[in-house]
Design a protein around this motif. Sequence first.
Motif, PDB file in Angstrom:
ATOM      1  N   VAL A 151       0.818  -1.337   0.072  1.00 21.54           N
ATOM      2  CA  VAL A 151      -0.093  -0.116   0.206  1.00 21.54           C
ATOM      3  C   VAL A 151       0.900   1.410   0.144  1.00 21.54           C
ATOM      4  O   VAL A 151       1.956   1.156   0.706  1.00 21.54           O
ATOM      5  CB  VAL A 151      -0.843   0.144   1.322  1.00 21.54           C
ATOM      6  CG1 VAL A 151      -1.601   1.248   1.082  1.00 21.54           C
ATOM      7  CG2 VAL A 151      -1.802  -1.263   1.076  1.00 21.54           C
ATOM      8  N   GLU A 152       0.529   2.436  -0.914  1.00 21.73           N
ATOM      9  CA  GLU A 152       1.110   3.619  -0.775  1.00 21.73           C
ATOM     10  C   GLU A 152       0.191   4.623  -0.479  1.00 21.73           C
ATOM     11  O   GLU A 152      -0.880   4.665  -1.065  1.00 21.73           O
ATOM     12  CB  GLU A 152       2.132   3.691  -1.976  1.00 21.73           C
ATOM     13  CG  GLU A 152       3.231   2.913  -2.366  1.00 21.73           C
ATOM     14  CD  GLU A 152       4.009   3.318  -3.420  1.00 21.73           C
ATOM     15  OE1 GLU A 152       3.663   4.283  -4.197  1.00 21.73           O
ATOM     16  OE2 GLU A 152       4.627   2.421  -3.880  1.00 21.73           O
ATOM     17  N   TYR A 153       0.541   5.500   0.343  1.00 20.04           N
ATOM     18  CA  TYR A 153      -0.414   6.765   0.328  1.00 20.04           C
ATOM     19  C   TYR A 153       0.550   7.852   0.335  1.00 20.04           C
ATOM     20  O   TYR A 153       1.616   7.985   0.929  1.00 20.04           O
ATOM     21  CB  TYR A 153      -1.076   6.823   1.775  1.00 20.04           C
ATOM     22  CG  TYR A 153      -1.779   8.095   1.999  1.00 20.04           C
ATOM     23  CD1 TYR A 153      -3.168   8.505   1.311  1.00 20.04           C
ATOM     24  CD2 TYR A 153      -1.400   9.393   2.723  1.00 20.04           C
ATOM     25  CE1 TYR A 153      -3.836   9.468   1.444  1.00 20.04           C
ATOM     26  CE2 TYR A 153      -2.007  10.434   3.003  1.00 20.04           C
ATOM     27  CZ  TYR A 153      -3.054  10.750   2.232  1.00 20.04           C
ATOM     28  OH  TYR A 153      -3.685  11.925   2.138  1.00 20.04           O
ATOM     29  N   LYS A 154       0.342   8.944  -0.393  1.00 16.02           N
ATOM     30  CA  LYS A 154       1.200  10.100  -0.571  1.00 16.02           C
ATOM     31  C   LYS A 154      -0.161  11.308  -0.786  1.00 16.02           C
ATOM     32  O   LYS A 154      -0.609  11.518  -1.468  1.00 16.02           O
ATOM     33  CB  LYS A 154       1.992  10.053  -1.946  1.00 16.02           C
ATOM     34  CG  LYS A 154       2.789  11.266  -2.357  1.00 16.02           C
ATOM     35  CD  LYS A 154       3.798  10.995  -3.052  1.00 16.02           C
ATOM     36  CE  LYS A 154       3.170  10.647  -4.467  1.00 16.02           C
ATOM     37  NZ  LYS A 154       2.384  11.895  -5.236  1.00 16.02           N
ATOM     38  N   HIS A 155       0.510  12.457   0.011  1.00 12.61           N
ATOM     39  CA  HIS A 155      -0.093  13.740  -0.051  1.00 12.61           C
ATOM     40  C   HIS A 155       1.014  14.848  -0.508  1.00 12.61           C
ATOM     41  O   HIS A 155       1.851  14.833   0.372  1.00 12.61           O
ATOM     42  CB  HIS A 155      -0.948  14.238   1.104  1.00 12.61           C
ATOM     43  CG  HIS A 155      -1.590  15.324   1.120  1.00 12.61           C
ATOM     44  ND1 HIS A 155      -3.048  15.653   0.378  1.00 12.61           N
ATOM     45  CD2 HIS A 155      -1.242  16.663   1.403  1.00 12.61           C
ATOM     46  CE1 HIS A 155      -3.195  16.804   0.683  1.00 12.61           C
ATOM     47  NE2 HIS A 155      -2.259  17.516   1.111  1.00 12.61           N
ATOM     48  N   GLU A 156       0.655  15.647  -1.305  1.00 11.41           N
ATOM     49  CA  GLU A 156       1.578  16.341  -1.893  1.00 11.41           C
ATOM     50  C   GLU A 156       1.112  17.771  -1.925  1.00 11.41           C
ATOM     51  O   GLU A 156       0.063  17.973  -2.725  1.00 11.41           O
ATOM     52  CB  GLU A 156       2.187  15.707  -3.018  1.00 11.41           C
ATOM     53  CG  GLU A 156       3.523  16.883  -3.687  1.00 11.41           C
ATOM     54  CD  GLU A 156       4.487  15.828  -4.569  1.00 11.41           C
ATOM     55  OE1 GLU A 156       5.523  16.215  -4.758  1.00 11.41           O
ATOM     56  OE2 GLU A 156       3.962  14.800  -5.099  1.00 11.41           O
ATOM     57  N   ASP A 157       1.742  18.975  -1.800  1.00 13.35           N
ATOM     58  CA  ASP A 157       1.244  20.208  -1.791  1.00 13.35           C
ATOM     59  C   ASP A 157       2.502  20.732  -2.716  1.00 13.35           C
ATOM     60  O   ASP A 157       3.709  20.968  -2.083  1.00 13.35           O
ATOM     61  CB  ASP A 157       0.731  21.007  -0.763  1.00 13.35           C
ATOM     62  CG  ASP A 157      -0.316  20.643  -0.006  1.00 13.35           C
ATOM     63  OD1 ASP A 157      -1.245  20.264  -0.824  1.00 13.35           O
ATOM     64  OD2 ASP A 157      -0.331  20.739   1.082  1.00 13.35           O
ATOM     65  N   LYS A 158       2.135  21.173  -3.991  1.00 12.51           N
ATOM     66  CA  LYS A 158       3.334  21.578  -4.881  1.00 12.51           C
ATOM     67  C   LYS A 158       3.081  22.912  -5.482  1.00 12.51           C
ATOM     68  O   LYS A 158       2.013  23.068  -6.131  1.00 12.51           O
ATOM     69  CB  LYS A 158       3.673  20.451  -5.876  1.00 12.51           C
ATOM     70  CG  LYS A 158       4.724  20.606  -6.624  1.00 12.51           C
ATOM     71  CD  LYS A 158       5.160  19.284  -7.552  1.00 12.51           C
ATOM     72  CE  LYS A 158       6.265  19.526  -7.982  1.00 12.51           C
ATOM     73  NZ  LYS A 158       6.613  18.098  -8.742  1.00 12.51           N
ATOM     74  N   ILE A 159       4.086  23.854  -5.640  1.00 15.46           N
ATOM     75  CA  ILE A 159       3.990  25.096  -6.037  1.00 15.46           C
ATOM     76  C   ILE A 159       4.891  24.911  -7.493  1.00 15.46           C
ATOM     77  O   ILE A 159       6.165  24.574  -7.448  1.00 15.46           O
ATOM     78  CB  ILE A 159       4.446  26.469  -5.437  1.00 15.46           C
ATOM     79  CG1 ILE A 159       3.349  26.455  -4.295  1.00 15.46           C
ATOM     80  CG2 ILE A 159       4.373  27.831  -6.386  1.00 15.46           C
ATOM     81  CD1 ILE A 159       3.502  27.668  -3.430  1.00 15.46           C
TER      82      ILE A 159
END
Length: 816
Positions: free
Chosen positions: A339-347
């Motif tokens: 399982v993989e979970y990723k949360h990303e905030d990117k400018i």
Amino acid sequence: MARNTERPWNKIEPYKLIKHGLLITPLLMGNAHAANNETYRFDLPAQPLSATLDGVSQAAHTKLIYSDETVKGLSAAPVKGNYTAQQALNIALGNTGLNSKVVDKTLITVEGTPKTSETTLKAMTVEGDTIQDPSDPYNKDYAITNANSATKTNASIMETPMNIQVVPKAIMNDQQDINIVDAITKNVSGVQADHGSGDIYENFIIRGFQTNADTYRNGLLRNFGTHDPANMEQIEVVKGPASMLYGRAQPGGLVNYVTKKGLDTPYYSVQQQFGSYDQYRTSADATGPIDKDGKVRYRVNFSYQDIGSFKQFINNERYFVAPTLSWRPNDRFEANVEVEYKHEDKINDWGVPSIGKRPAPVPLSRSYQDSDKKPTSLESTLVAYDWGFKLNDDWKLKNRFLWDNQDIQYYDTGNDYLDADNRTLNRFIITGPANTETYSTNLDLTGQFNVVGTKHDVLLGGDYFHNKYEASNNRYGNYGPDRSFDLPPIDIFNPVYNVINQATVNAQPFNWNYIRKENRYGVYFQDQITLFDKLHILGGGRYDWVSYGTGADFNDGGSIQVAKANFRNLEDQKFSPRVGILYQPMQWLSLYGSYTESLGSANGSLSYTGQNFKPEEAEQYEAGVKTEFFDKKLATTVSFYHLEKTNTTTNDPNNPGFQIAAGKARSRGIEVDIKGQVTEKLNLVTTYAFTDIRYTEAYPNQNGISLLGQRPINVPEHQATLWGTYQLTPQFKAGLGGVLVGQRLGDNFNPVELPGYVTMDAMGAYTIPVGKTRLTTQVNLNNLLDKGYYTGAGYGRNSINTGNPLSVMGSIRLEY
């Protein structure tokens, strides 16, 4: 009763020796591999001794006879790594009281009195130069001898007639590569980063052709996006068309990363990295057995990063966690669930514009985003499993499955075009949600048999891929009368920020609704034929059924329902063959040639009018030389190729972010890759690529301009890298390297020249024991000479990305 696992290709009757009730005669084929220094790949867990002896027999292609009574109740130590047959037996026998002995050039026997009172064996050390297990967390090898990506059979790279490059975690650790873009472009010839979409996705150019952000995970295609290296064991790059096994794939090559699996030995590590421009990354790795027999193993990888930049407003914050569970109840079955979970905030970084034929003379740190207040947000969840079952010693079933879901909330301000005054930059903005979902699976049957003195390793398989992308209720606008609303332009020499009114943006009608669907079915076969142990022939083919379509509504007040009603579907079918031949006159030398065809994915591109493009097709001829020296610890590949691709696409000069048809392109060149251990203390990576690529047929664009004779953007004619580390003391290691990239085009229709550049990097690491743990402190200096340079173009002349100045990355890692 004696047990016989005779292989059909052995034609010599076994020499029998009975001693102390034990009968074991591992007899290899007539060239006596068992008694020489040839190594084989072993991956055998702690298990009953009889199962391990069978495993050694199969991996080394031996004839093995032994008494079940003698080995009854005995367990073997794990055998993992590259060893000779005798070394593997010595490890497996451990302290059973049995030992192996070379009788003559064709026979190894095992004799002695078994210690039946002790059934659990400890691992033992075998002296001699051997290649470490790639899954060993302490493995420092730069050279990897086997890879799955090219043949799906974990074949020897030296016996495969293709250019295959592997970047193991040992290199990534030494260079402190925190993204796969740096790991690949610094260590694989002929690969550059592609900067489309403001670097929101990780994309590559291989042999002059884009990969279209297609990245494979354990052999299955997943969603576009960014991929955290925390759970990566190694990255494999297959050069040239790979459609025979993977279906629609770009002809330059593909990128496939292999994930970490649970280990039967506990291992824990935590690392803190910190660098210039407010860059912080924390990562952790924990693995080990859950039950006392080691049949169930777990692994959890975690990372958090907050990566700043020398560029204004640019930032990336990411949370990533990847738990894995592995089950191996016996020597015939194994399963893994991940399982993989990723949360990303990117400018995103859209770079700087160009004036005339050069990037604008503005500070390389300048950004034309409006502020750093609102990033694009990406949240992804992945569930994957694989299982393998040995039907017998020769045949095995393997199934993989992957589900990947990504929710995106766009908020992106990008560069559009420069006014005639060469200072007023018009911009565009896109906001709104999107979702992309992927299902990918395959089923493979692999086997081996002999026919008339020839050894065959065969693969029969089929796969299915489904992807759906849907962007609904988005707003897109930029400055100009042909857009739905005006976005304030910006002065590139004297920018004023925070001028976009969010309320005004939110008040605009939805005008961007887009849907894309793709389904792929494929069946394939492959045969790796070996004659005389020196001639290897690879042949195979694949038939694809592909359906693909798009629907759009880019009108003010539009809706996703209208986009779905406008959906238009195309269907393609194609047979893609591949054939190759490799001659290995000596163990350290291979000469190869190959021919392959492919079905590409040009009609996956987005046109401003919403039309579908014709599918790309390609064919390639390749020849090369491979060598292995110093007990396979130093590997080299030199390849020559000629590749042609039809139905190519390129950036739309009038509509940033869109594509238009371009025509036919031809790429040919030379690539050199050297990786591995030169001496006990010196590790080296060096690459060189000469890429001669041109449009040989071209359609004029809307402005009547043709690309005939031009090079595609971002592709240098010459590119080279060098990296080396030296173990000065048992505790201290130092490294030095550099990257050379030649001049490139940043735009085709209104040419921009991006100057070539050279950067230098260095590192130092010190490792000391702290109780039962190992502490490593490390410092990497990147761009030592503090050179200003341009890494490439995104959407043409007004989106030129700039490289990082002198920067420092420090690290503290604790392992136990």
